[in-house]
Design a protein around this motif. Structure first.
Motif, PDB file in Angstrom:
ATOM      1  N   ARG A  71     111.852 -16.948  81.463  1.00 53.01           N
ATOM      2  CA  ARG A  71     111.990 -17.371  80.151  1.00 53.01           C
ATOM      3  C   ARG A  71     113.453 -17.220  79.798  1.00 53.01           C
ATOM      4  O   ARG A  71     114.325 -16.686  80.419  1.00 53.01           O
ATOM      5  N   GLU A  73     115.712 -16.397  76.883  1.00 53.67           N
ATOM      6  CA  GLU A  73     115.987 -15.190  76.601  1.00 53.67           C
ATOM      7  C   GLU A  73     115.490 -13.757  77.494  1.00 53.67           C
ATOM      8  O   GLU A  73     115.527 -12.894  77.038  1.00 53.67           O
ATOM      9  N   SER A  74     115.058 -14.128  78.757  1.00 53.81           N
ATOM     10  CA  SER A  74     113.818 -12.870  79.448  1.00 53.81           C
ATOM     11  C   SER A  74     115.180 -11.927  79.254  1.00 53.81           C
ATOM     12  O   SER A  74     115.502 -10.733  79.992  1.00 53.81           O
ATOM     13  N   ASN A  76     117.878 -11.427  78.331  1.00 53.04           N
ATOM     14  CA  ASN A  76     117.675 -10.287  76.809  1.00 53.04           C
ATOM     15  C   ASN A  76     117.582  -9.264  76.115  1.00 53.04           C
ATOM     16  O   ASN A  76     117.677  -8.094  76.043  1.00 53.04           O
ATOM     17  N   ASP A  77     116.011  -9.639  76.451  1.00 52.06           N
ATOM     18  CA  ASP A  77     115.027  -8.461  76.562  1.00 52.06           C
ATOM     19  C   ASP A  77     114.914  -7.641  77.590  1.00 52.06           C
ATOM     20  O   ASP A  77     115.057  -6.655  76.442  1.00 52.06           O
TER      21      ASP A  77
END
Length: 88
Positions: A71, A73-74, A76-77
């Motif tokens: 993903r 945003e992964s 950032n996670d």
């Protein structure tokens, strides 16, 4: 606002006490490795385990997170988890 904070504090205290009871009952080997995704449940587990270990004067749990890149945003996670784990 003050009442809401007080309710959260009471809930956190009860949750911490219940976690400590469970850890004592399990008598699991320590330290443990905890996979943390950045979601609320795994973040809570990381916090509870870390706080419990500090209180018992044990080494901290090993915190694991993986950025599979599936993903956008992964990344950032994973960075969020690393930052939170280092802050413990």
């Amino acid at each position: 606002m003050t009442v809401m904070v007080a309710k959260k504090d009471v809930f956190a205290s009860k949750l911490s006490a219940r976690f400590a009871q469970s850890m004592t009952a399990l008598d699991a080997p320590w330290p443990v490795a905890i996979a943390v995704s950045g979601g609320g449940d795994s973040m809570a587990l990381m916090w509870l385990a870390s706080a419990w270990a500090k209180k018992k004067k044990l080494s901290p749990p090993h915190i694991l997170t993986v950025d599979h890149g599936l993903r956008a945003e992964s990344k950032n996670d994973a960075a969020f988890v690393v930052k939170a784990a280092k802050a413990l």
